[in-house]
Motif scaffolding. Sequence first.
Motif, PDB file in Angstrom:
ATOM      1  N   CYS A 122      -5.669  -3.282 -10.759  1.00 49.57           N
ATOM      2  CA  CYS A 122      -5.260  -3.302  -9.734  1.00 49.57           C
ATOM      3  C   CYS A 122      -4.184  -5.214  -9.698  1.00 49.57           C
ATOM      4  O   CYS A 122      -2.919  -5.035 -10.220  1.00 49.57           O
ATOM      5  N   ILE A 123      -5.181  -5.943  -9.240  1.00 49.18           N
ATOM      6  CA  ILE A 123      -4.226  -7.229  -8.770  1.00 49.18           C
ATOM      7  C   ILE A 123      -4.303  -8.072 -10.838  1.00 49.18           C
ATOM      8  O   ILE A 123      -3.518  -8.312 -10.418  1.00 49.18           O
ATOM      9  N   ASP A 124      -4.990  -7.439 -10.960  1.00 44.80           N
ATOM     10  CA  ASP A 124      -5.082  -8.188 -12.370  1.00 44.80           C
ATOM     11  C   ASP A 124      -3.409  -7.161 -12.658  1.00 44.80           C
ATOM     12  O   ASP A 124      -3.248  -8.844 -14.569  1.00 44.80           O
ATOM     13  N   MET A 125      -3.060  -6.380 -12.747  1.00 47.12           N
ATOM     14  CA  MET A 125      -1.746  -6.391 -13.170  1.00 47.12           C
ATOM     15  C   MET A 125      -0.842  -6.203 -12.039  1.00 47.12           C
ATOM     16  O   MET A 125       0.363  -6.108 -12.361  1.00 47.12           O
ATOM     17  N   ASN A 126      -0.800  -7.366 -11.262  1.00 48.64           N
ATOM     18  CA  ASN A 126      -0.300  -8.311 -10.882  1.00 48.64           C
ATOM     19  C   ASN A 126       0.584  -7.363  -9.046  1.00 48.64           C
ATOM     20  O   ASN A 126       1.340  -7.324  -8.523  1.00 48.64           O
ATOM     21  N   PHE A 127      -0.860  -6.367  -9.151  1.00 50.31           N
ATOM     22  CA  PHE A 127      -0.152  -5.906  -7.529  1.00 50.31           C
ATOM     23  C   PHE A 127      -1.300  -6.308  -6.000  1.00 50.31           C
ATOM     24  O   PHE A 127      -2.570  -6.298  -6.353  1.00 50.31           O
ATOM     25  N   TYR A 128      -0.696  -6.360  -4.995  1.00 49.02           N
ATOM     26  CA  TYR A 128      -1.340  -6.902  -3.615  1.00 49.02           C
ATOM     27  C   TYR A 128      -1.804  -4.604  -3.413  1.00 49.02           C
ATOM     28  O   TYR A 128      -1.721  -3.277  -3.427  1.00 49.02           O
ATOM     29  N   ILE A 129      -2.997  -5.227  -2.489  1.00 57.68           N
ATOM     30  CA  ILE A 129      -3.946  -3.907  -2.291  1.00 57.68           C
ATOM     31  C   ILE A 129      -3.601  -4.045  -0.230  1.00 57.68           C
ATOM     32  O   ILE A 129      -3.480  -5.198   0.362  1.00 57.68           O
ATOM     33  N   SER A 130      -3.255  -3.091  -0.652  1.00 57.81           N
ATOM     34  CA  SER A 130      -2.644  -2.943   1.290  1.00 57.81           C
ATOM     35  C   SER A 130      -3.908  -2.070   1.524  1.00 57.81           C
ATOM     36  O   SER A 130      -3.893  -0.721   1.618  1.00 57.81           O
ATOM     37  N   LEU A 131      -4.369  -2.011   3.283  1.00 56.16           N
ATOM     38  CA  LEU A 131      -4.994  -1.420   3.623  1.00 56.16           C
ATOM     39  C   LEU A 131      -4.376  -0.385   4.982  1.00 56.16           C
ATOM     40  O   LEU A 131      -4.012  -1.445   5.916  1.00 56.16           O
ATOM     41  N   GLY A 132      -4.066  -0.051   5.667  1.00 56.14           N
ATOM     42  CA  GLY A 132      -4.116   0.277   6.860  1.00 56.14           C
ATOM     43  C   GLY A 132      -5.627   0.676   7.590  1.00 56.14           C
ATOM     44  O   GLY A 132      -6.013   0.503   7.372  1.00 56.14           O
ATOM     45  N   GLY A 133      -4.907   1.979   8.435  1.00 57.80           N
ATOM     46  CA  GLY A 133      -5.980   2.238   9.709  1.00 57.80           C
ATOM     47  C   GLY A 133      -7.174   3.063   9.200  1.00 57.80           C
ATOM     48  O   GLY A 133      -8.434   2.527   9.495  1.00 57.80           O
ATOM     49  N   PRO A 134      -7.949   2.982   7.844  1.00 57.68           N
ATOM     50  CA  PRO A 134      -8.665   4.116   7.340  1.00 57.68           C
ATOM     51  C   PRO A 134      -9.917   2.823   7.597  1.00 57.68           C
ATOM     52  O   PRO A 134     -10.869   2.595   7.535  1.00 57.68           O
ATOM     53  N   VAL A 135      -9.675   1.733   7.827  1.00 61.11           N
ATOM     54  CA  VAL A 135     -10.426   0.245   7.477  1.00 61.11           C
ATOM     55  C   VAL A 135     -10.627  -0.186   8.543  1.00 61.11           C
ATOM     56  O   VAL A 135     -12.067  -0.734   8.789  1.00 61.11           O
ATOM     57  N   THR A 136     -10.722   0.591  10.280  1.00 55.91           N
ATOM     58  CA  THR A 136     -10.965   0.642  10.824  1.00 55.91           C
ATOM     59  C   THR A 136     -12.051   1.393  11.599  1.00 55.91           C
ATOM     60  O   THR A 136     -12.628   1.576  12.559  1.00 55.91           O
ATOM     61  N   PHE A 137     -12.006   2.671  10.351  1.00 51.82           N
ATOM     62  CA  PHE A 137     -12.910   4.024  10.974  1.00 51.82           C
ATOM     63  C   PHE A 137     -14.110   3.477  10.705  1.00 51.82           C
ATOM     64  O   PHE A 137     -14.529   3.249  10.035  1.00 51.82           O
ATOM     65  N   VAL A 143      -5.581  -2.959  12.580  1.00 51.61           N
ATOM     66  CA  VAL A 143      -6.389  -3.239  11.210  1.00 51.61           C
ATOM     67  C   VAL A 143      -6.209  -4.380  10.888  1.00 51.61           C
ATOM     68  O   VAL A 143      -7.116  -4.644  10.489  1.00 51.61           O
ATOM     69  N   ALA A 144      -5.088  -5.460  11.282  1.00 52.90           N
ATOM     70  CA  ALA A 144      -4.745  -7.282  10.840  1.00 52.90           C
ATOM     71  C   ALA A 144      -6.460  -7.248  11.713  1.00 52.90           C
ATOM     72  O   ALA A 144      -6.974  -8.393  11.362  1.00 52.90           O
ATOM     73  N   GLU A 145      -6.380  -6.850  13.150  1.00 53.58           N
ATOM     74  CA  GLU A 145      -8.362  -7.634  13.969  1.00 53.58           C
ATOM     75  C   GLU A 145      -9.192  -6.832  13.381  1.00 53.58           C
ATOM     76  O   GLU A 145     -10.233  -8.608  12.935  1.00 53.58           O
ATOM     77  N   LYS A 146      -9.611  -5.842  12.781  1.00 55.75           N
ATOM     78  CA  LYS A 146     -10.858  -5.348  11.974  1.00 55.75           C
ATOM     79  C   LYS A 146     -10.903  -6.150  10.814  1.00 55.75           C
ATOM     80  O   LYS A 146     -12.089  -6.370  10.452  1.00 55.75           O
ATOM     81  N   ILE A 147      -9.729  -6.404  10.010  1.00 52.21           N
ATOM     82  CA  ILE A 147      -9.789  -6.767   8.199  1.00 52.21           C
ATOM     83  C   ILE A 147      -9.932  -8.261   8.634  1.00 52.21           C
ATOM     84  O   ILE A 147     -11.093  -8.987   8.282  1.00 52.21           O
TER      85      ILE A 147
END
Length: 257
Positions: free
Chosen positions: A166-181, A226-230
């Motif tokens: 996806c990054i190779d196709m010019n996309f950003y990766i967005s992460l939300g609540g699940p990263v804290t689970f 989310v920011a704190e966990k990442i």
Amino acid sequence: MLFDTHAHLNDEKFNEDRDATITRARESGVSYICNIGYNRETIRTSLELAHKYDFIYTAIGWHPQDAKTLTDEDLEWIENLAREEEKVVAIGEIGLDYYWDTSPKDVQQEVFRKQIRLAKKLQLPIIIHDREAHQDIVHILREEKAEEVGGIMHCFSGSSEMARQCIDMNFYISLGGPVTFKNAKKPKEVAEWVPLDRLLIETDCPYLTPEPYRGKRNESGYVRYVAEKIAEIKNISFEELAQITTENAKKLFHIQE
């Protein structure tokens, strides 16, 4: 300074305390919000929010669950709004949802393609909804040359290898609540891998509430967790993570303020 790049603050779950929720987000350090309009009703209400608050922007598009209801008139209406409304910063959320069987897969795919083509015509980024459709999402983005506008893989649930594609196709990766689970192995691996200059954060409120509020209604102010966990996963400061992800979103959405 935080940027919640995906919110549904016009959802009925906020009807009793919408303004207070937005005030709490500001008090939690949220400087910008992108709210999502994904059908006839929510496009209108998302624009109303963007008009009321100078720090709220909107994406407009047609959700894959509602794909079978999209008409040519709707598509023309979205195009006209995107041209007329300066607070419209993206087309979305659009994509494929194979979990909820509400629109046939072939209809979803055709509506997805039409909206990618519209975004390219408008030169606006796209916000991708992908649920249990990873392979078809990547295939269609590649076929439609979506890299010409790029965009966001919203609440990304794929692997690090898919993230790279996806990054190779010019996309950003967005992460939300699940990263804290606690047991969410894959989002944490992706958070560790994704380059900082291709990372965004979001809430998807009122859904996908992060720890420590999991199980309750989500709200934009919780993007802080989310920011704190990442930041912890990447071993950098919260301030650096917040600043970089905010600048990434402003760059993508062409926000100058």
